[in-house]
Design a protein around this motif. Structure first.
Motif, PDB file in Angstrom:
ATOM      1  N   ASP A 112       0.794  -1.216   0.000  1.00  0.00           N
ATOM      2  CA  ASP A 112       0.000   0.000   0.000  1.00  0.00           C
ATOM      3  C   ASP A 112       0.836   1.280   0.000  1.00  0.00           C
ATOM      4  N   ARG A 113       2.141   1.141  -0.132  1.00  0.00           N
ATOM      5  CA  ARG A 113       2.978   2.335   0.008  1.00  0.00           C
ATOM      6  C   ARG A 113       2.822   3.266  -1.179  1.00  0.00           C
ATOM      7  N   ILE A 114       3.088   4.534  -0.928  1.00  0.00           N
ATOM      8  CA  ILE A 114       3.148   5.559  -1.981  1.00  0.00           C
ATOM      9  C   ILE A 114       4.523   6.184  -1.814  1.00  0.00           C
ATOM     10  N   SER A 115       5.496   5.575  -2.438  1.00  0.00           N
ATOM     11  CA  SER A 115       6.888   5.923  -2.233  1.00  0.00           C
ATOM     12  C   SER A 115       7.502   6.468  -3.509  1.00  0.00           C
ATOM     13  N   SER A 116       8.236   7.547  -3.380  1.00  0.00           N
ATOM     14  CA  SER A 116       8.819   8.180  -4.564  1.00  0.00           C
ATOM     15  C   SER A 116       9.764   7.244  -5.314  1.00  0.00           C
ATOM     16  N   GLY A 117      10.386   6.304  -4.606  1.00  0.00           N
ATOM     17  CA  GLY A 117      11.307   5.384  -5.244  1.00  0.00           C
ATOM     18  C   GLY A 117      10.654   4.450  -6.246  1.00  0.00           C
ATOM     19  N   ASP A 118       9.338   4.314  -6.174  1.00  0.00           N
ATOM     20  CA  ASP A 118       8.601   3.439  -7.091  1.00  0.00           C
ATOM     21  C   ASP A 118       8.202   4.132  -8.382  1.00  0.00           C
ATOM     22  N   PHE A 119       8.447   5.424  -8.484  1.00  0.00           N
ATOM     23  CA  PHE A 119       7.961   6.206  -9.626  1.00  0.00           C
ATOM     24  C   PHE A 119       9.131   6.743 -10.443  1.00  0.00           C
ATOM     25  N   GLN A 120       9.034   6.526 -11.743  1.00  0.00           N
ATOM     26  CA  GLN A 120      10.133   6.854 -12.644  1.00  0.00           C
ATOM     27  C   GLN A 120       9.940   8.178 -13.367  1.00  0.00           C
ATOM     28  N   TYR A 121       8.718   8.627 -13.460  1.00  0.00           N
ATOM     29  CA  TYR A 121       8.425   9.828 -14.241  1.00  0.00           C
ATOM     30  C   TYR A 121       7.763  10.866 -13.341  1.00  0.00           C
ATOM     31  N   TRP A 122       8.161  12.108 -13.537  1.00  0.00           N
ATOM     32  CA  TRP A 122       7.705  13.189 -12.676  1.00  0.00           C
ATOM     33  C   TRP A 122       7.349  14.421 -13.489  1.00  0.00           C
ATOM     34  N   GLY A 123       6.305  15.125 -13.021  1.00  0.00           N
ATOM     35  CA  GLY A 123       5.987  16.413 -13.597  1.00  0.00           C
ATOM     36  C   GLY A 123       6.786  17.508 -12.920  1.00  0.00           C
ATOM     37  N   GLN A 124       6.576  18.730 -13.389  1.00  0.00           N
ATOM     38  CA  GLN A 124       7.312  19.877 -12.858  1.00  0.00           C
ATOM     39  C   GLN A 124       6.696  20.417 -11.574  1.00  0.00           C
ATOM     40  N   GLY A 125       5.462  20.060 -11.314  1.00  0.00           N
ATOM     41  CA  GLY A 125       4.818  20.488 -10.085  1.00  0.00           C
ATOM     42  C   GLY A 125       3.871  21.657 -10.276  1.00  0.00           C
ATOM     43  N   THR A 126       2.908  21.750  -9.375  1.00  0.00           N
ATOM     44  CA  THR A 126       1.986  22.874  -9.353  1.00  0.00           C
ATOM     45  C   THR A 126       1.809  23.296  -7.893  1.00  0.00           C
ATOM     46  N   GLN A 127       1.864  24.583  -7.653  1.00  0.00           N
ATOM     47  CA  GLN A 127       1.837  25.095  -6.285  1.00  0.00           C
ATOM     48  C   GLN A 127       0.403  25.213  -5.776  1.00  0.00           C
ATOM     49  N   VAL A 128       0.206  24.733  -4.554  1.00  0.00           N
ATOM     50  CA  VAL A 128      -1.066  24.898  -3.853  1.00  0.00           C
ATOM     51  C   VAL A 128      -0.773  25.634  -2.554  1.00  0.00           C
ATOM     52  N   THR A 129      -1.466  26.752  -2.367  1.00  0.00           N
ATOM     53  CA  THR A 129      -1.272  27.560  -1.161  1.00  0.00           C
ATOM     54  C   THR A 129      -2.618  27.743  -0.477  1.00  0.00           C
ATOM     55  N   VAL A 130      -2.661  27.384   0.805  1.00  0.00           N
ATOM     56  CA  VAL A 130      -3.893  27.488   1.570  1.00  0.00           C
ATOM     57  C   VAL A 130      -3.666  28.473   2.709  1.00  0.00           C
ATOM     58  N   SER A 131      -4.481  29.509   2.751  1.00  0.00           N
ATOM     59  CA  SER A 131      -4.353  30.517   3.796  1.00  0.00           C
ATOM     60  C   SER A 131      -5.484  30.365   4.813  1.00  0.00           C
ATOM     61  N   SER A 132      -5.160  30.712   6.036  1.00  0.00           N
ATOM     62  CA  SER A 132      -6.136  30.541   7.123  1.00  0.00           C
ATOM     63  C   SER A 132      -7.018  31.762   7.273  1.00  0.00           C
TER      64      SER A 132
END
Length: 126
Positions: free
Chosen positions: A106-126
């Motif tokens: 059931d793990r979600i481990s970065s070592g198991d994934f070979q391909y990556w996107g550049q990322g998208t920023q999520v910012t949550v303010s209180s």
């Protein structure tokens, strides 16, 4: 090769919802899973959700279980992460990832994934 492109990040208030998406292109037939990871400043990358290529199985980290939902979109190898009741601690760069090998357990481990996107920023303010 597989290319991943994320979209949908932004700034929201605590308690609101946000949906981020990822489109995979290239040799997508080889993929077993797609997933989302996140990394906040000064913290390690955290695997938060994984979905099988068929969409029949999903796995979630305890930190997002019951708030976030990962699903396939209408187009094959498009996944969306619906984030509800977001909190300031959800603020991070969110990365889409794809795996071309079977993952046991059931793990979600970065070592198991070979391909990556550049990322998208999520910012949550209180």
């Amino acid at each position: 090769q597989v290319r991943l492109v994320e979209s949908g990040g932004g700034s929201v208030q605590a308690g609101e919802s946000l949906r981020i998406s990822c489109v995979a292109s290239g040799y997508t037939q080889s993929l077993y899973y797609m997933a989302w990871f996140r990394q906040a400043p000064g913290k390690e990358r955290e695997g938060i959700a994984r979905i099988s290529a068929s969409g029949d199985r999903t796995w979630y980290a305890d930190s997002v279980k019951d708030r976030f939902t990962l699903s396939h979109g209408d187009a094959r190898y498009t996944v969306s992460l619906q984030m509800n009741s977001v909190q300031p601690e959800d603020t991070a760069m969110y990365y889409c990832a794809a795996a071309r090998y079977y993952v046991y357990g059931d793990r979600i481990s970065s070592g198991d994934f070979q391909y990556w996107g550049q990322g998208t920023q999520v910012t949550v303010s209180s």
